[in-house]
Enzyme design. Structure first.
Site, PDB file in Angstrom:
ATOM      1  N   GLN A 108      39.994  52.272  43.018  1.00 57.40           N
ATOM      2  CA  GLN A 108      38.813  51.144  42.682  1.00 57.40           C
ATOM      3  C   GLN A 108      38.947  49.898  43.081  1.00 57.40           C
ATOM      4  O   GLN A 108      38.188  49.061  43.587  1.00 57.40           O
ATOM      5  CB  GLN A 108      38.522  50.860  41.126  1.00 57.40           C
ATOM      6  CG  GLN A 108      39.975  50.282  40.232  1.00 57.40           C
ATOM      7  CD  GLN A 108      40.872  51.323  39.914  1.00 57.40           C
ATOM      8  OE1 GLN A 108      40.663  52.530  40.062  1.00 57.40           O
ATOM      9  NE2 GLN A 108      41.574  51.045  38.697  1.00 57.40           N
ATOM     10  N   ILE A 124      40.585  43.266  40.681  1.00 57.17           N
ATOM     11  CA  ILE A 124      40.531  43.170  39.281  1.00 57.17           C
ATOM     12  C   ILE A 124      40.161  44.669  38.714  1.00 57.17           C
ATOM     13  O   ILE A 124      38.972  45.054  39.328  1.00 57.17           O
ATOM     14  CB  ILE A 124      39.374  42.151  38.910  1.00 57.17           C
ATOM     15  CG1 ILE A 124      39.791  40.764  39.533  1.00 57.17           C
ATOM     16  CG2 ILE A 124      39.031  42.046  37.399  1.00 57.17           C
ATOM     17  CD1 ILE A 124      38.782  39.751  39.311  1.00 57.17           C
ATOM     18  N   GLY A 170      37.307  48.035  46.568  1.00 55.92           N
ATOM     19  CA  GLY A 170      36.224  47.502  46.549  1.00 55.92           C
ATOM     20  C   GLY A 170      35.780  46.564  45.571  1.00 55.92           C
ATOM     21  O   GLY A 170      34.845  45.666  45.284  1.00 55.92           O
ATOM     22  N   HIS A 171      37.024  46.444  44.543  1.00 55.23           N
ATOM     23  CA  HIS A 171      36.599  45.730  43.269  1.00 55.23           C
ATOM     24  C   HIS A 171      37.926  44.688  43.127  1.00 55.23           C
ATOM     25  O   HIS A 171      38.749  45.135  42.171  1.00 55.23           O
ATOM     26  CB  HIS A 171      36.454  46.572  42.075  1.00 55.23           C
ATOM     27  CG  HIS A 171      35.988  45.761  41.019  1.00 55.23           C
ATOM     28  ND1 HIS A 171      36.579  45.084  40.109  1.00 55.23           N
ATOM     29  CD2 HIS A 171      34.551  45.565  40.534  1.00 55.23           C
ATOM     30  CE1 HIS A 171      35.680  44.545  39.107  1.00 55.23           C
ATOM     31  NE2 HIS A 171      34.650  44.856  39.536  1.00 55.23           N
ATOM     32  N   PHE A 172      37.991  43.791  43.708  1.00 55.56           N
ATOM     33  CA  PHE A 172      37.556  42.958  44.980  1.00 55.56           C
ATOM     34  C   PHE A 172      38.526  43.082  45.738  1.00 55.56           C
ATOM     35  O   PHE A 172      39.712  42.691  45.641  1.00 55.56           O
ATOM     36  CB  PHE A 172      36.936  41.912  44.571  1.00 55.56           C
ATOM     37  CG  PHE A 172      35.998  41.918  43.524  1.00 55.56           C
ATOM     38  CD1 PHE A 172      34.534  42.221  43.863  1.00 55.56           C
ATOM     39  CD2 PHE A 172      36.019  41.596  42.289  1.00 55.56           C
ATOM     40  CE1 PHE A 172      33.559  42.035  42.788  1.00 55.56           C
ATOM     41  CE2 PHE A 172      35.169  41.722  41.178  1.00 55.56           C
ATOM     42  CZ  PHE A 172      33.805  41.834  41.701  1.00 55.56           C
TER      43      PHE A 172
END
EC number: 4.2.1.59
Length: 145
Positions: free
Chosen positions: A43, A53, A46-48
């Protein structure tokens, strides 16, 4: 419970198994579990990218997985083919702080009620004794056939 024991109670596997260890378990009452958050989790791509986070939904899912272990232990059973333990409701969710790689998420879950096959839990996730997320979750076991 170590990770091998956890896998006996949850059907989830990488990258969606979000419980690393169970620290405390009072059958029929409560559970305390850990999720070690690492930069290598998908995750964070892309987050972030510039400020990773943990998504709030992943924190809620980790809490839901802890409820699954607690419920199966209370019923003295394990997941079986043709059955799935599922999240059916989320109430009073609050996200108070961010979770970043390197954090150790402590998942605390207590049984509130069990009525007509619906389990209601009071849940809290903390990092370094600070509340990150709180929620009430409802879950049940259903036939998949």
């Amino acid at each position: 419970m170590n990770i091998q024991d956890v896998k006996n109670y949850l059907p989830h596997r990488y990258p969606f198994l979000l419980i690393d260890r169970v620290l405390e378990l009072e059958v029929g009452k409560s559970i305390v579990a850990l999720k070690n958050v690492t930069f290598n989790e998908p995750q964070f791509i892309g987050h972030f990218p510039d400020q990773p986070i943990m998504p709030g939904v992943m924190i809620v899912e980790a809490l839901a997985q802890a409820t699954g272990i607690l419920a199966f232990k209370a019923e003295v059973s394990k997941p079986t083919n043709g059955q799935i333990y599922m999240l059916v409701g989320i109430d009073k969710v609050r996200f108070k702080r961010m979770v970043e790689p390197g954090d150790q998420l402590r998942l605390e879950v207590g049984i509130v009620t069990v009525k007509r096959g619906i389990w209601k839990f009071k849940c809290k996730a903390t990092v370094d004794s600070q509340t990150i997320t709180s929620a009430e979750l409802m879950c049940t076991q259903k036939a998949t056939d």
